[in-house]
Design an enzyme around this catalytic site. Structure first.
Site, PDB file in Angstrom:
ATOM      1  N   ASP A  33       0.650   9.210   7.015  1.00 40.43           N
ATOM      2  CA  ASP A  33      -0.521   8.329   6.977  1.00 40.43           C
ATOM      3  C   ASP A  33      -1.784   9.177   6.891  1.00 40.43           C
ATOM      4  N   THR A  36      -7.022   6.490   7.410  1.00 38.32           N
ATOM      5  CA  THR A  36      -8.318   5.969   6.952  1.00 38.32           C
ATOM      6  C   THR A  36      -8.893   5.156   8.111  1.00 38.32           C
ATOM      7  N   ASP A  59      -2.063  12.300   2.673  1.00 38.37           N
ATOM      8  CA  ASP A  59      -2.491  11.313   1.679  1.00 38.37           C
ATOM      9  C   ASP A  59      -1.375  11.125   0.652  1.00 38.37           C
ATOM     10  N   THR A  83      -6.484  -2.353   1.669  1.00 39.62           N
ATOM     11  CA  THR A  83      -5.909  -3.697   1.750  1.00 39.62           C
ATOM     12  C   THR A  83      -6.908  -4.849   1.870  1.00 39.62           C
ATOM     13  N   THR A  98      -5.479   4.812  -4.232  1.00 41.16           N
ATOM     14  CA  THR A  98      -4.308   4.729  -3.346  1.00 41.16           C
ATOM     15  C   THR A  98      -3.266   3.732  -3.855  1.00 41.16           C
ATOM     16  N   THR A 127       2.133  -8.021  -2.650  1.00 41.16           N
ATOM     17  CA  THR A 127       1.455  -9.185  -2.052  1.00 41.16           C
ATOM     18  C   THR A 127       1.561 -10.423  -2.935  1.00 41.16           C
ATOM     19  N   ASP A 128       1.486 -11.588  -2.314  1.00 44.94           N
ATOM     20  CA  ASP A 128       1.465 -12.844  -3.090  1.00 44.94           C
ATOM     21  C   ASP A 128       0.204 -12.942  -3.948  1.00 44.94           C
ATOM     22  N   GLU A 129      -0.797 -12.100  -3.651  1.00 49.82           N
ATOM     23  CA  GLU A 129      -2.066 -12.188  -4.383  1.00 49.82           C
ATOM     24  C   GLU A 129      -1.926 -11.735  -5.836  1.00 49.82           C
ATOM     25  N   TYR A 151      -8.545  -5.723  -5.436  1.00 50.45           N
ATOM     26  CA  TYR A 151      -7.397  -5.429  -4.566  1.00 50.45           C
ATOM     27  C   TYR A 151      -6.094  -5.873  -5.231  1.00 50.45           C
ATOM     28  N   LYS A 155      -2.877  -3.700  -6.600  1.00 48.01           N
ATOM     29  CA  LYS A 155      -1.512  -3.874  -6.070  1.00 48.01           C
ATOM     30  C   LYS A 155      -0.543  -4.231  -7.207  1.00 48.01           C
ATOM     31  N   LYS A 190      -9.787  -8.755   8.882  1.00 43.91           N
ATOM     32  CA  LYS A 190      -9.098  -9.864   8.217  1.00 43.91           C
ATOM     33  C   LYS A 190      -9.359 -11.145   9.003  1.00 43.91           C
ATOM     34  N   PRO A 206     -17.462 -16.663  10.635  1.00 39.59           N
ATOM     35  CA  PRO A 206     -18.006 -16.962   9.297  1.00 39.59           C
ATOM     36  C   PRO A 206     -16.923 -17.413   8.317  1.00 39.59           C
ATOM     37  N   ARG A 215      -4.022 -20.487   2.723  1.00 42.22           N
ATOM     38  CA  ARG A 215      -3.148 -19.316   2.747  1.00 42.22           C
ATOM     39  C   ARG A 215      -1.852 -19.687   3.444  1.00 42.22           C
TER      40      ARG A 215
HETATM   41  P1  NAD Z   1      -3.727  -1.748   6.789  1.00 46.07           P
HETATM   42  O1  NAD Z   1      -5.003  -1.683   6.045  1.00 46.07           O
HETATM   43  O2  NAD Z   1      -3.719  -2.253   8.187  1.00 46.07           O
HETATM   44  O3  NAD Z   1      -3.051  -0.305   6.842  1.00 46.07           O
HETATM   45  C1  NAD Z   1      -2.987   0.546   5.725  1.00 46.07           C
HETATM   46  C2  NAD Z   1      -2.493   1.900   6.231  1.00 46.07           C
HETATM   47  O4  NAD Z   1      -2.378   2.777   5.093  1.00 46.07           O
HETATM   48  C3  NAD Z   1      -3.452   2.580   7.216  1.00 46.07           C
HETATM   49  O5  NAD Z   1      -2.723   3.162   8.267  1.00 46.07           O
HETATM   50  C4  NAD Z   1      -4.121   3.655   6.367  1.00 46.07           C
HETATM   51  O6  NAD Z   1      -4.544   4.784   7.127  1.00 46.07           O
HETATM   52  C5  NAD Z   1      -3.002   4.014   5.410  1.00 46.07           C
HETATM   53  N1  NAD Z   1      -3.490   4.599   4.143  1.00 46.07           N
HETATM   54  C6  NAD Z   1      -4.493   4.129   3.355  1.00 46.07           C
HETATM   55  N2  NAD Z   1      -4.649   4.947   2.294  1.00 46.07           N
HETATM   56  C7  NAD Z   1      -3.724   5.935   2.415  1.00 46.07           C
HETATM   57  C8  NAD Z   1      -3.367   7.061   1.616  1.00 46.07           C
HETATM   58  N3  NAD Z   1      -4.028   7.336   0.491  1.00 46.07           N
HETATM   59  N4  NAD Z   1      -2.354   7.852   2.031  1.00 46.07           N
HETATM   60  C9  NAD Z   1      -1.695   7.598   3.190  1.00 46.07           C
HETATM   61  N5  NAD Z   1      -1.991   6.556   3.992  1.00 46.07           N
HETATM   62  C10 NAD Z   1      -2.979   5.728   3.586  1.00 46.07           C
HETATM   63  O7  NAD Z   1      -2.732  -2.592   5.868  1.00 46.07           O
HETATM   64  P2  NAD Z   1      -1.613  -3.657   6.242  1.00 46.07           P
HETATM   65  O8  NAD Z   1      -2.238  -4.965   6.429  1.00 46.07           O
HETATM   66  O9  NAD Z   1      -0.721  -3.074   7.272  1.00 46.07           O
HETATM   67  O10 NAD Z   1      -0.824  -3.721   4.865  1.00 46.07           O
HETATM   68  C11 NAD Z   1       0.273  -2.858   4.607  1.00 46.07           C
HETATM   69  C12 NAD Z   1       0.803  -3.112   3.212  1.00 46.07           C
HETATM   70  O11 NAD Z   1       1.221  -4.473   3.092  1.00 46.07           O
HETATM   71  C13 NAD Z   1      -0.231  -2.894   2.110  1.00 46.07           C
HETATM   72  O12 NAD Z   1       0.422  -2.288   1.028  1.00 46.07           O
HETATM   73  C14 NAD Z   1      -0.690  -4.291   1.753  1.00 46.07           C
HETATM   74  O13 NAD Z   1      -1.118  -4.356   0.413  1.00 46.07           O
HETATM   75  C15 NAD Z   1       0.579  -5.078   1.982  1.00 46.07           C
HETATM   76  N6  NAD Z   1       0.364  -6.483   2.334  1.00 46.07           N
HETATM   77  C16 NAD Z   1      -0.385  -6.819   3.427  1.00 46.07           C
HETATM   78  C17 NAD Z   1      -0.531  -8.153   3.781  1.00 46.07           C
HETATM   79  C18 NAD Z   1      -1.335  -8.566   4.995  1.00 46.07           C
HETATM   80  O14 NAD Z   1      -1.507  -9.774   5.220  1.00 46.07           O
HETATM   81  N7  NAD Z   1      -1.802  -7.651   5.827  1.00 46.07           N
HETATM   82  C19 NAD Z   1       0.069  -9.158   3.001  1.00 46.07           C
HETATM   83  C20 NAD Z   1       0.822  -8.776   1.895  1.00 46.07           C
HETATM   84  C21 NAD Z   1       0.971  -7.437   1.575  1.00 46.07           C
HETATM   85  P1  TYD Z   2      -8.265 -12.328   4.492  1.00 47.75           P
HETATM   86  O1  TYD Z   2      -7.771 -12.244   5.893  1.00 47.75           O
HETATM   87  O2  TYD Z   2      -9.340 -11.393   4.058  1.00 47.75           O
HETATM   88  O3  TYD Z   2      -6.979 -12.213   3.563  1.00 47.75           O
HETATM   89  P2  TYD Z   2      -6.850 -12.451   1.949  1.00 47.75           P
HETATM   90  O4  TYD Z   2      -8.176 -12.591   1.344  1.00 47.75           O
HETATM   91  O5  TYD Z   2      -6.180 -11.187   1.525  1.00 47.75           O
HETATM   92  O6  TYD Z   2      -6.006 -13.676   1.806  1.00 47.75           O
HETATM   93  O7  TYD Z   2      -8.781 -13.808   4.223  1.00 47.75           O
HETATM   94  C1  TYD Z   2      -7.940 -14.935   4.429  1.00 47.75           C
HETATM   95  C2  TYD Z   2      -8.719 -16.165   4.012  1.00 47.75           C
HETATM   96  O8  TYD Z   2      -9.820 -16.337   4.917  1.00 47.75           O
HETATM   97  C3  TYD Z   2      -9.319 -16.067   2.637  1.00 47.75           C
HETATM   98  O9  TYD Z   2      -9.303 -17.354   2.029  1.00 47.75           O
HETATM   99  C4  TYD Z   2     -10.761 -15.649   2.900  1.00 47.75           C
HETATM  100  C5  TYD Z   2     -11.070 -16.306   4.224  1.00 47.75           C
HETATM  101  N1  TYD Z   2     -12.035 -15.585   5.079  1.00 47.75           N
HETATM  102  C6  TYD Z   2     -13.144 -16.263   5.607  1.00 47.75           C
HETATM  103  O10 TYD Z   2     -13.335 -17.478   5.380  1.00 47.75           O
HETATM  104  N2  TYD Z   2     -14.007 -15.560   6.388  1.00 47.75           N
HETATM  105  C7  TYD Z   2     -13.852 -14.239   6.669  1.00 47.75           C
HETATM  106  O11 TYD Z   2     -14.703 -13.649   7.381  1.00 47.75           O
HETATM  107  C8  TYD Z   2     -12.696 -13.567   6.150  1.00 47.75           C
HETATM  108  C9  TYD Z   2     -12.461 -12.115   6.423  1.00 47.75           C
HETATM  109  C10 TYD Z   2     -11.813 -14.279   5.360  1.00 47.75           C
END
Ligand code: NAD
Ligand code: TYD
Length: 350
Positions: A33, A36, A59, A83, A98, A127-129, A151, A155, A190, A206, A215
């Site tokens: 890791d 970041t 990295d 992310t 990245t 991701t579903d996105e 983003y 991905k 998030k 907000p 979602r």
């Molecule tokens: P996060 O942002 O909490 O963590 C990302 C981690 O990656 C951190 O520990 C960061 O230090 C590390 N990182 C970033 N750049 C790096 C690099 N260049 N080299 C090595 N390490 C690096 O993210 P998360 O929410 O845990 O998401 C993890 C994965 O799941 C991501 O690939 C994200 O796209 C995917 N994902 C997340 C969600 C969600 O809801 N959180 C949903 C679908 C998919």
């Molecule tokens: P987020 O947690 O950023 O995930 P993603 O955009 O990857 O789905 O946001 C979830 C939903 O919540 C999205 O529709 C955006 C909304 N949102 C807000 O309304 N206010 C906020 O401050 C944030 C961070 C997200």
């Protein structure tokens, strides 16, 4: 099994490493890791004495760092990514590096170290996105990708490259596309952790646009079980949707957080929308269910209650984060929005 978890110090990575460490007592786990703003080594500090866990800072874009940790592993699960959609709108550079180039570096090393036919598994967490906004119905793995944010486009680039290495070079790639995760150790930028911690601090929540974006919410422990199932039973060359099956409007999530924290509903503010804000995502998860038997088991109310409890009990974890670099980010993301925002009392019905 010797497992390399890249990005293991972030939200899902931390939960996954802890889950596997406990569920598979004979497995060895190494985390790579970069640490970041979103990564914290201390999330996993208590595993460091176990003899089955090793942390390496590095990295995924750095081929030397990657080579140093990959030579002796049986599988790689790649969580490492930038992310947050809102940050990708402010500056997409680190996302392209990245989420696309970093994946390429990992794939090149797998290709170099494992001539075609070798079976080092590579699970790319997507991701579903990548499907883009889906107003109605559920996305199947075979559907066209139409990512709309920097983003999700990054991905999509990363997972398409990974699949190209499966088809071209025989690297044993599997892709998972998950819906929105929530739970302990999520960086408070998030929606759910931001709103929980703001509610606990009596700060505004907000809500973007009309609060009607939707979602699908997946409790992170269910996500971890799904990923382990895909690692053990999934097929190289396959893509698996992983969803929680619990679709909610953002305004409903905000109200649930207000209830669960005991905060006032007046904290919810409708603010200026996110540019290009996807209205809805929805996943058809029949493939993962049929092929691995996995299905989500945590109802949203229960997952949210557990998450709120975790943030209540770990104030020092998030208050430290919120007092640092986060403040500048928060001010630039929300300062203008909140001063121009409308509360329910001013007519913005939530
Ligand atoms: P996060 O942002 O909490 O963590 C990302 C981690 O990656 C951190 O520990 C960061 O230090 C590390 N990182 C970033 N750049 C790096 C690099 N260049 N080299 C090595 N390490 C690096 O993210 P998360 O929410 O845990 O998401 C993890 C994965 O799941 C991501 O690939 C994200 O796209 C995917 N994902 C997340 C969600 C969600 O809801 N959180 C949903 C679908 C998919
Ligand atoms: P987020 O947690 O950023 O995930 P993603 O955009 O990857 O789905 O946001 C979830 C939903 O919540 C999205 O529709 C955006 C909304 N949102 C807000 O309304 N206010 C906020 O401050 C944030 C961070 C997200």
């Amino acid at each position: 099994m010797r497992l390399l978890v890249t990005g293991g110090a972030g939200f899902i990575g931390t939960n996954f490493v802890r889950y596997v460490h406990s569920a598979r007592p004979d497995w060895h786990i190494r985390v790579l890791d970069k640490l970041t703003y979103a990564g914290r080594r201390e999330n996993l500090q208590d595993l460091e004495g176990s003899g089955r866990y090793q942390f390496v800072r590095g990295d995924i874009c750095d081929p030397v760092a990657v080579r140093g940790v990959m030579s002796d592993v049986d599988a790689v699960v790649n969580f490492a990514a930038e992310t947050h959609v809102d940050r990708s709108i402010m500056d997409a550079g680190s996302f392209v590096r990245t989420d696309i180039e970093g994946v390429w570096v990992l794939l090149e090393e797998l290709r170099r170290g494992s001539p075609a036919g070798d079976s080092t598994r590579f699970i790319q967490i997507s991701t579903d996105e990548v499907y883009g906004s889906v107003e109605q119905g559920l996305s199947k793995e075979s559907d066209q990708l139409r990512p709309t944010s920097p983003y999700s486009a990054s991905k999509a680039g990363g997972e398409l490259l990974a699949m190209a290495y499966f088809h071209t070079h025989g690297v044993a790639v599997t892709v998972t596309r998950s819906s929105n995760n929530y739970g302990p150790w999520q960086y408070p930028e998030k929606l759910i952790p931001l709103f929980i911690t703001n509610a606990l601090e009596g700060q505004p929540l907000p809500l973007y646009g009309d609060g009607g974006n939707r979602r699908d919410w997946l409790y992170v422990e269910d996500q971890c079980a799904a990923l382990l199932a895909v690692l053990e039973k999934g097929t190289p060359g396959a893509v698996y949707n992983i969803g929680g099956g619990q679709e909610l409007e953002n305004s409903r999530v905000a109200r649930a957080i207000v209830e669960a924290t005991g905060a006032s509903e007046d904290l919810i503010r409708l603010v200026a929308d996110r540019p290009g804000h996807d209205r809805r995502y929805g996943l058809d998860c029949s493939r993962v269910r049929t092929e691995t038997g996995w299905h989500p088991v945590t109802p949203f109310e229960e997952g949210l209650a557990r998450t709120v409890e975790w943030y209540r009990e770990n104030v020092s974890w998030w208050s430290g984060i919120k007092s640092g670099e986060f403040r500048k980010y928060y001010e630039s993301m929300y300062g203008g929005r909140l001063s121009a925002g409308r509360g329910p009392s001013a007519g913005g019905k939530v």
